[in-house]
Design an enzyme around this catalytic site. Structure first.
Site, PDB file in Angstrom:
ATOM      1  N   TYR A 166       1.048 -43.933 101.991  1.00  0.00           N
ATOM      2  CA  TYR A 166       1.482 -43.348 100.855  1.00  0.00           C
ATOM      3  C   TYR A 166       1.991 -43.961  99.537  1.00  0.00           C
ATOM      4  O   TYR A 166       1.585 -43.467  98.348  1.00  0.00           O
ATOM      5  CB  TYR A 166       2.689 -42.242 100.979  1.00  0.00           C
ATOM      6  CG  TYR A 166       2.629 -40.851 100.237  1.00  0.00           C
ATOM      7  CD1 TYR A 166       1.501 -40.041  99.943  1.00  0.00           C
ATOM      8  CD2 TYR A 166       3.733 -40.657  99.452  1.00  0.00           C
ATOM      9  CE1 TYR A 166       1.606 -38.832  99.213  1.00  0.00           C
ATOM     10  CE2 TYR A 166       3.770 -39.397  98.697  1.00  0.00           C
ATOM     11  CZ  TYR A 166       2.572 -38.810  98.456  1.00  0.00           C
ATOM     12  OH  TYR A 166       2.540 -37.518  97.785  1.00  0.00           O
ATOM     13  N   LYS A 173       6.553 -39.623  93.634  1.00  0.00           N
ATOM     14  CA  LYS A 173       7.142 -38.329  94.162  1.00  0.00           C
ATOM     15  C   LYS A 173       8.617 -38.558  94.016  1.00  0.00           C
ATOM     16  O   LYS A 173       9.436 -37.799  93.694  1.00  0.00           O
ATOM     17  CB  LYS A 173       6.878 -38.032  95.468  1.00  0.00           C
ATOM     18  CG  LYS A 173       5.393 -37.642  95.615  1.00  0.00           C
ATOM     19  CD  LYS A 173       5.071 -36.347  94.827  1.00  0.00           C
ATOM     20  CE  LYS A 173       3.785 -35.773  95.048  1.00  0.00           C
ATOM     21  NZ  LYS A 173       3.519 -34.639  94.206  1.00  0.00           N
ATOM     22  N   ILE A 202      -0.890 -30.811 104.415  1.00  0.00           N
ATOM     23  CA  ILE A 202      -1.788 -29.615 104.433  1.00  0.00           C
ATOM     24  C   ILE A 202      -3.234 -30.190 104.006  1.00  0.00           C
ATOM     25  O   ILE A 202      -3.401 -31.055 103.222  1.00  0.00           O
ATOM     26  CB  ILE A 202      -1.402 -28.626 103.479  1.00  0.00           C
ATOM     27  CG1 ILE A 202      -0.143 -28.035 103.780  1.00  0.00           C
ATOM     28  CG2 ILE A 202      -2.474 -27.400 103.555  1.00  0.00           C
ATOM     29  CD1 ILE A 202       0.249 -26.902 102.609  1.00  0.00           C
ATOM     30  N   LYS A 203      -4.387 -29.877 104.515  1.00  0.00           N
ATOM     31  CA  LYS A 203      -5.752 -30.246 104.334  1.00  0.00           C
ATOM     32  C   LYS A 203      -6.182 -29.682 103.130  1.00  0.00           C
ATOM     33  O   LYS A 203      -6.738 -28.706 103.172  1.00  0.00           O
ATOM     34  CB  LYS A 203      -6.585 -29.941 105.571  1.00  0.00           C
ATOM     35  CG  LYS A 203      -7.945 -30.889 105.723  1.00  0.00           C
ATOM     36  CD  LYS A 203      -8.433 -30.976 106.749  1.00  0.00           C
ATOM     37  CE  LYS A 203      -9.932 -31.392 106.679  1.00  0.00           C
ATOM     38  NZ  LYS A 203     -10.448 -32.127 105.527  1.00  0.00           N
ATOM     39  N   THR A 204      -5.947 -30.119 101.947  1.00  0.00           N
ATOM     40  CA  THR A 204      -6.482 -29.790 100.860  1.00  0.00           C
ATOM     41  C   THR A 204      -7.531 -30.893 100.322  1.00  0.00           C
ATOM     42  O   THR A 204      -7.620 -32.045 100.878  1.00  0.00           O
ATOM     43  CB  THR A 204      -5.431 -29.565  99.773  1.00  0.00           C
ATOM     44  OG1 THR A 204      -4.746 -30.948  99.571  1.00  0.00           O
ATOM     45  CG2 THR A 204      -4.438 -28.434 100.235  1.00  0.00           C
TER      46      THR A 204
HETATM   47  P1  NAD Z   1      -5.553 -30.107  95.214  1.00  0.00           P
HETATM   48  O1  NAD Z   1      -6.473 -31.706  95.239  1.00  0.00           O
HETATM   49  O2  NAD Z   1      -5.915 -28.882  95.423  1.00  0.00           O
HETATM   50  O3  NAD Z   1      -4.546 -30.295  93.930  1.00  0.00           O
HETATM   51  C1  NAD Z   1      -4.140 -31.350  93.182  1.00  0.00           C
HETATM   52  C2  NAD Z   1      -4.396 -31.156  91.662  1.00  0.00           C
HETATM   53  O4  NAD Z   1      -4.012 -32.189  90.920  1.00  0.00           O
HETATM   54  C3  NAD Z   1      -6.109 -30.847  91.848  1.00  0.00           C
HETATM   55  O5  NAD Z   1      -6.175 -29.289  90.906  1.00  0.00           O
HETATM   56  C4  NAD Z   1      -6.261 -31.906  90.471  1.00  0.00           C
HETATM   57  O6  NAD Z   1      -7.266 -31.162  89.365  1.00  0.00           O
HETATM   58  C5  NAD Z   1      -5.126 -31.998  89.801  1.00  0.00           C
HETATM   59  N1  NAD Z   1      -4.923 -33.313  88.718  1.00  0.00           N
HETATM   60  C6  NAD Z   1      -5.338 -34.366  88.990  1.00  0.00           C
HETATM   61  N2  NAD Z   1      -5.100 -35.310  88.146  1.00  0.00           N
HETATM   62  C7  NAD Z   1      -4.885 -34.447  86.913  1.00  0.00           C
HETATM   63  C8  NAD Z   1      -4.803 -34.710  85.527  1.00  0.00           C
HETATM   64  N3  NAD Z   1      -4.776 -35.832  85.177  1.00  0.00           N
HETATM   65  N4  NAD Z   1      -4.631 -33.629  84.957  1.00  0.00           N
HETATM   66  C9  NAD Z   1      -4.532 -32.259  85.294  1.00  0.00           C
HETATM   67  N5  NAD Z   1      -4.592 -31.927  86.775  1.00  0.00           N
HETATM   68  C10 NAD Z   1      -4.814 -33.157  87.418  1.00  0.00           C
HETATM   69  O7  NAD Z   1      -4.206 -30.732  96.364  1.00  0.00           O
HETATM   70  P2  NAD Z   1      -2.894 -30.255  96.763  1.00  0.00           P
HETATM   71  O8  NAD Z   1      -2.635 -30.597  98.217  1.00  0.00           O
HETATM   72  O9  NAD Z   1      -2.816 -28.552  96.571  1.00  0.00           O
HETATM   73  O10 NAD Z   1      -1.783 -30.665  95.694  1.00  0.00           O
HETATM   74  C11 NAD Z   1      -1.188 -30.242  94.913  1.00  0.00           C
HETATM   75  C12 NAD Z   1       0.213 -30.800  94.782  1.00  0.00           C
HETATM   76  O11 NAD Z   1       0.763 -30.670  96.178  1.00  0.00           O
HETATM   77  C13 NAD Z   1       0.268 -32.414  94.641  1.00  0.00           C
HETATM   78  O12 NAD Z   1       1.200 -32.819  93.770  1.00  0.00           O
HETATM   79  C14 NAD Z   1       0.346 -32.780  95.841  1.00  0.00           C
HETATM   80  O13 NAD Z   1       1.137 -34.178  95.917  1.00  0.00           O
HETATM   81  C15 NAD Z   1       1.530 -32.048  96.492  1.00  0.00           C
HETATM   82  N6  NAD Z   1       1.503 -32.137  97.837  1.00  0.00           N
HETATM   83  C16 NAD Z   1       0.545 -31.909  98.748  1.00  0.00           C
HETATM   84  C17 NAD Z   1       0.568 -31.924 100.073  1.00  0.00           C
HETATM   85  C18 NAD Z   1      -0.607 -31.948 101.098  1.00  0.00           C
HETATM   86  O14 NAD Z   1      -0.572 -32.359 102.115  1.00  0.00           O
HETATM   87  N7  NAD Z   1      -1.781 -31.432 100.688  1.00  0.00           N
HETATM   88  C19 NAD Z   1       1.871 -32.043 100.570  1.00  0.00           C
HETATM   89  C20 NAD Z   1       3.019 -32.157  99.945  1.00  0.00           C
HETATM   90  C21 NAD Z   1       2.639 -31.971  98.633  1.00  0.00           C
HETATM   91  O1  0WE Z   2       0.630 -35.940  97.600  1.00  0.00           O
HETATM   92  C1  0WE Z   2      -0.352 -36.108  98.393  1.00  0.00           C
HETATM   93  C2  0WE Z   2      -1.808 -36.330  97.972  1.00  0.00           C
HETATM   94  C3  0WE Z   2      -1.990 -37.295  96.581  1.00  0.00           C
HETATM   95  C4  0WE Z   2      -3.175 -37.945  96.363  1.00  0.00           C
HETATM   96  C5  0WE Z   2      -4.421 -37.804  97.067  1.00  0.00           C
HETATM   97  C6  0WE Z   2      -5.454 -38.619  96.846  1.00  0.00           C
HETATM   98  C7  0WE Z   2      -6.613 -38.396  97.605  1.00  0.00           C
HETATM   99  C8  0WE Z   2      -7.845 -38.904  96.617  1.00  0.00           C
HETATM  100  C9  0WE Z   2      -3.047 -38.629  95.369  1.00  0.00           C
HETATM  101  N1  0WE Z   2      -4.058 -39.293  94.758  1.00  0.00           N
HETATM  102  C10 0WE Z   2      -5.276 -39.330  95.473  1.00  0.00           C
HETATM  103  N2  0WE Z   2      -6.253 -39.871  95.032  1.00  0.00           N
HETATM  104  C11 0WE Z   2      -7.679 -39.942  95.454  1.00  0.00           C
HETATM  105  O2  0WE Z   2      -8.648 -40.513  95.045  1.00  0.00           O
HETATM  106  N3  0WE Z   2      -0.250 -35.475  99.533  1.00  0.00           N
HETATM  107  C12 0WE Z   2       1.025 -35.183 100.176  1.00  0.00           C
HETATM  108  C13 0WE Z   2      -1.054 -35.596 100.828  1.00  0.00           C
HETATM  109  C14 0WE Z   2      -1.081 -36.786 101.535  1.00  0.00           C
HETATM  110  O3  0WE Z   2      -1.590 -38.022 100.924  1.00  0.00           O
HETATM  111  C15 0WE Z   2      -1.452 -39.152 101.730  1.00  0.00           C
HETATM  112  C16 0WE Z   2      -0.650 -38.752 102.981  1.00  0.00           C
HETATM  113  C17 0WE Z   2      -0.264 -37.031 102.472  1.00  0.00           C
HETATM  114  C18 0WE Z   2       0.227 -36.329 103.574  1.00  0.00           C
HETATM  115  C19 0WE Z   2      -1.895 -40.407 101.717  1.00  0.00           C
HETATM  116  C20 0WE Z   2      -1.638 -41.352 102.669  1.00  0.00           C
HETATM  117  C21 0WE Z   2      -0.608 -40.751 103.660  1.00  0.00           C
HETATM  118  C22 0WE Z   2      -0.284 -39.401 103.748  1.00  0.00           C
END
Ligand code: NAD
Ligand code: 0WE
Length: 266
Positions: A166, A173, A202-204
């Site tokens: 991470y 964060k 979460i798988k996004t």
């Molecule tokens: P996601 O890819 O659907 O959402 C990430 C969003 O960030 C996208 O819509 C992307 O367009 C936007 N983004 C990236 N760079 C940008 C920029 N320069 N300007 C505007 N928008 C920008 O994935 P998600 O999992 O829904 O992530 C949303 C939030 O949740 C993030 O902050 C992520 O860190 C957080 N989060 C995700 C998880 C996870 O496991 N998926 C867990 C905890 C927290």
């Molecule tokens: O916040 C996140 C994901 C953030 C993220 C993911 C990507 C993938 C594609 C930020 N930047 C990028 N850039 C890319 O090019 N999460 C909480 C999901 C996540 O990401 C991980 C996790 C988890 C959980 C990365 C490593 C280990 C665990």
């Protein structure tokens, strides 16, 4: 308010007349999309933003499916695009009630190589998009929230713990969670609340291409007290609590929506 009716646990129209700005919908798997759908079911008027034209193609049909006509561009790295977004919202809506900030990004390589090899540029990029953007948004929102409002952002346990791979996102964060506290302190006098939801994995789209994400999900479900993974809908329910009057006395908090994972130990 009416009592619970079909399709809603909270009674219809909990957000009737409320105007909500949502940043971070990329596709139908996005956490921000689940929050948007829940808000829409409760009667909110929502503005969705998109990062670029490729994502506009994904976001527009989603917006249409909930009758949302306010879809605007916003790359949070651009002060000009942020200024234009808030100017446009001021002319369309006048005021806003809530903001959902669900945006994060780091260079893919920085989530794979050793943390000590993070470049200055990679560090700045991750912190700019994933942490400073909340400050940039909240600062501009103040003027459009004359009677107060609620702002939420999305974080992850990697802010507190060194979670494998991470890396720089964890540092971003940590800055985001601290920014939540400083913004809450600053904007509290304006009756603007600022809180964060720390979601389990979460798988996004943002999780796609992360090496061994499947294994991470499996290990998480095994260890978490609720013995399952978190879903977007779990996060959306807590989001509605933070965005609504149900949390009127709560600000500067980080709430875990992680099936209890973070409280465990061996
Ligand atoms: P996601 O890819 O659907 O959402 C990430 C969003 O960030 C996208 O819509 C992307 O367009 C936007 N983004 C990236 N760079 C940008 C920029 N320069 N300007 C505007 N928008 C920008 O994935 P998600 O999992 O829904 O992530 C949303 C939030 O949740 C993030 O902050 C992520 O860190 C957080 N989060 C995700 C998880 C996870 O496991 N998926 C867990 C905890 C927290
Ligand atoms: O916040 C996140 C994901 C953030 C993220 C993911 C990507 C993938 C594609 C930020 N930047 C990028 N850039 C890319 O090019 N999460 C909480 C999901 C996540 O990401 C991980 C996790 C988890 C959980 C990365 C490593 C280990 C665990």
């Amino acid at each position: 308010m009416s009592t619970s009716t079909e399709g809603s646990m909270y009674g219809n129209g909990m957000f009737a007349g409320k105007k909500v700005l949502v940043l971070g919908v990329a596709n139908n798997k996005s956490i921000a999309w689940a929050i948007t759908e829940s808000l829409s079911k409760e009667g909110a008027t929502v503005c969705l933003t998109y990062l670029n034209e490729a994502l506009e193609k994904r976001v527009r049909p989603l917006a249409e499916s909930i009758g949302c006509t306010d879809v605007l561009p916003c790359d949070v790295q651009s002060d000009e695009e942020l200024d234009n977004l808030f100017a446009e919202l001021e002319s369309r809506w006048g005021t806003i009630d809530c903001i959902v900030h669900s945006v994060a990004f780091a260079d893919r390589e920085d989530l794979q190589r050793p943390f000590s090899e993070t470049s200055r540029a990679g560090f700045q990029l991750a912190l700019d998009i994933s942490a400073y953007s909340l400050v940039a948004v909240a600062g501009r929102a103040k003027k459009l929230m004359p009677e107060g409002g609620s702002i939420i952002t999305m974080t992850y346990l990697g802010a507190l713990r060194a979670i494998e791979n991470y890396n720089v996102m964890g540092v971003a964060k940590a800055a985001l969670e601290s920014s939540v506290r400083y913004l809450a302190a600053d904007l509290g006098a304006s009756n603007i609340r600022v809180n964060a939801i720390s979601a389990g994995p979460i798988k996004t789209l943002a999780a796609s291409g992360i090496p061994q994400f499947k294994q991470l999900l499996a290990a998480f479900a095994e260890k978490a007290p609720l013995k399952r993974n978190v879903e977007q809908g779990d996060v959306a329910k807590t989001a509605l609590y933070f965005l609504s009057d149900l949390s009127s006395g709560v600000t500067g908090e980080v709430t875990y929506v992680d099936c209890g994972y973070s409280i465990t130990g061996t």
